[in-house]
Design a protein around this motif. Structure first.
Motif, PDB file in Angstrom:
ATOM      1  N   THR A   3      23.998  29.204   0.336  1.00 23.79           N
ATOM      2  CA  THR A   3      25.242  29.182   0.476  1.00 23.79           C
ATOM      3  C   THR A   3      26.066  28.280  -0.731  1.00 23.79           C
ATOM      4  O   THR A   3      24.964  27.636  -1.318  1.00 23.79           O
ATOM      5  N   ARG A   4      27.258  28.037  -0.677  1.00 21.72           N
ATOM      6  CA  ARG A   4      27.913  27.389  -1.816  1.00 21.72           C
ATOM      7  C   ARG A   4      27.691  25.947  -1.348  1.00 21.72           C
ATOM      8  O   ARG A   4      27.051  25.147  -2.290  1.00 21.72           O
ATOM      9  N   ALA A   5      27.550  25.419  -0.174  1.00 19.08           N
ATOM     10  CA  ALA A   5      27.098  24.074   0.187  1.00 19.08           C
ATOM     11  C   ALA A   5      25.857  23.742  -0.176  1.00 19.08           C
ATOM     12  O   ALA A   5      25.518  22.677  -0.645  1.00 19.08           O
ATOM     13  N   TYR A   6      24.706  24.831  -0.100  1.00 20.88           N
ATOM     14  CA  TYR A   6      23.309  24.470  -0.513  1.00 20.88           C
ATOM     15  C   TYR A   6      23.417  24.156  -2.168  1.00 20.88           C
ATOM     16  O   TYR A   6      22.852  23.143  -2.562  1.00 20.88           O
ATOM     17  N   LEU A   7      23.991  25.132  -2.820  1.00 21.20           N
ATOM     18  CA  LEU A   7      24.153  24.800  -4.162  1.00 21.20           C
ATOM     19  C   LEU A   7      24.536  23.472  -4.754  1.00 21.20           C
ATOM     20  O   LEU A   7      24.348  22.495  -5.415  1.00 21.20           O
ATOM     21  N   LEU A   8      25.800  22.987  -4.051  1.00 17.32           N
ATOM     22  CA  LEU A   8      26.285  21.717  -4.349  1.00 17.32           C
ATOM     23  C   LEU A   8      25.754  20.766  -3.903  1.00 17.32           C
ATOM     24  O   LEU A   8      25.955  19.350  -4.256  1.00 17.32           O
ATOM     25  N   SER A   9      24.419  20.751  -3.079  1.00 22.68           N
ATOM     26  CA  SER A   9      23.558  19.398  -2.696  1.00 22.68           C
ATOM     27  C   SER A   9      22.757  19.287  -3.893  1.00 22.68           C
ATOM     28  O   SER A   9      21.934  18.283  -3.527  1.00 22.68           O
ATOM     29  N   ASP A  10      22.915  19.987  -4.691  1.00 18.78           N
ATOM     30  CA  ASP A  10      22.014  19.772  -6.153  1.00 18.78           C
ATOM     31  C   ASP A  10      20.476  19.635  -5.906  1.00 18.78           C
ATOM     32  O   ASP A  10      19.732  18.945  -6.435  1.00 18.78           O
ATOM     33  N   TYR A  28       8.489  46.997  -7.782  1.00 16.88           N
ATOM     34  CA  TYR A  28       8.124  45.684  -8.127  1.00 16.88           C
ATOM     35  C   TYR A  28       8.790  44.771  -7.138  1.00 16.88           C
ATOM     36  O   TYR A  28      10.121  45.187  -6.824  1.00 16.88           O
ATOM     37  N   PHE A  29       8.098  43.706  -6.424  1.00 17.79           N
ATOM     38  CA  PHE A  29       8.822  42.717  -5.598  1.00 17.79           C
ATOM     39  C   PHE A  29       8.531  41.309  -6.049  1.00 17.79           C
ATOM     40  O   PHE A  29       7.366  41.115  -6.679  1.00 17.79           O
ATOM     41  N   PRO A  30       9.487  40.441  -5.648  1.00 12.98           N
ATOM     42  CA  PRO A  30       9.392  39.104  -6.210  1.00 12.98           C
ATOM     43  C   PRO A  30       8.385  38.486  -5.251  1.00 12.98           C
ATOM     44  O   PRO A  30       8.023  38.659  -4.103  1.00 12.98           O
ATOM     45  N   THR A  31       7.695  37.370  -6.017  1.00 15.00           N
ATOM     46  CA  THR A  31       6.720  36.565  -5.277  1.00 15.00           C
ATOM     47  C   THR A  31       7.298  35.162  -5.231  1.00 15.00           C
ATOM     48  O   THR A  31       6.597  34.289  -4.347  1.00 15.00           O
ATOM     49  N   ARG A  32       8.337  34.631  -5.978  1.00 15.12           N
ATOM     50  CA  ARG A  32       9.017  33.328  -5.807  1.00 15.12           C
ATOM     51  C   ARG A  32      10.205  33.516  -6.046  1.00 15.12           C
ATOM     52  O   ARG A  32      10.848  34.367  -6.593  1.00 15.12           O
ATOM     53  N   VAL A  33      10.990  32.399  -5.509  1.00 17.64           N
ATOM     54  CA  VAL A  33      12.450  32.174  -5.600  1.00 17.64           C
ATOM     55  C   VAL A  33      12.556  30.640  -6.398  1.00 17.64           C
ATOM     56  O   VAL A  33      11.768  29.921  -5.951  1.00 17.64           O
ATOM     57  N   GLN A  34      13.322  30.704  -7.216  1.00 19.47           N
ATOM     58  CA  GLN A  34      13.641  29.508  -8.027  1.00 19.47           C
ATOM     59  C   GLN A  34      15.013  29.253  -8.109  1.00 19.47           C
ATOM     60  O   GLN A  34      15.874  30.180  -8.305  1.00 19.47           O
ATOM     61  N   PHE A  39      21.787  24.365 -14.005  1.00 20.02           N
ATOM     62  CA  PHE A  39      22.585  25.752 -14.334  1.00 20.02           C
ATOM     63  C   PHE A  39      22.995  26.353 -13.254  1.00 20.02           C
ATOM     64  O   PHE A  39      23.432  27.489 -13.482  1.00 20.02           O
ATOM     65  N   TYR A  40      22.776  26.122 -11.964  1.00 16.32           N
ATOM     66  CA  TYR A  40      23.376  26.796 -10.773  1.00 16.32           C
ATOM     67  C   TYR A  40      22.887  28.042 -10.853  1.00 16.32           C
ATOM     68  O   TYR A  40      23.261  29.134 -10.531  1.00 16.32           O
TER      69      TYR A  40
END
Length: 53
Positions: A3-10, A28-34, A39-40
């Motif tokens: 969410t936008r609120a999550y991104l704004l929490s830095d 191909y499937f992702p194994t990590r989220v970063q 840089f948002y």
């Protein structure tokens, strides 16, 4: 979901994604989220190839 609120929490994080025991489709499937708060950027990384079961 990010969410936008999550991104704004830095936050900055890298987290392993749980993988299923079997895949319905070959591909191909992702194994990590970063997330990089400088840089948002939200990225799915560590792409691994899996065959359909």
């Amino acid at each position: 979901m990010v969410t936008r609120a999550y991104l704004l929490s830095d936050p900055s994080l890298t987290r392993e994604l749980e993988q299923p025991q079997a895949f319905q489709r070959t591909g191909y499937f992702p194994t990590r989220v970063q997330h990089d708060s400088d840089f948002y950027t939200v990225a799915l990384t560590g792409m691994a190839h899996h065959d359909a079961a």
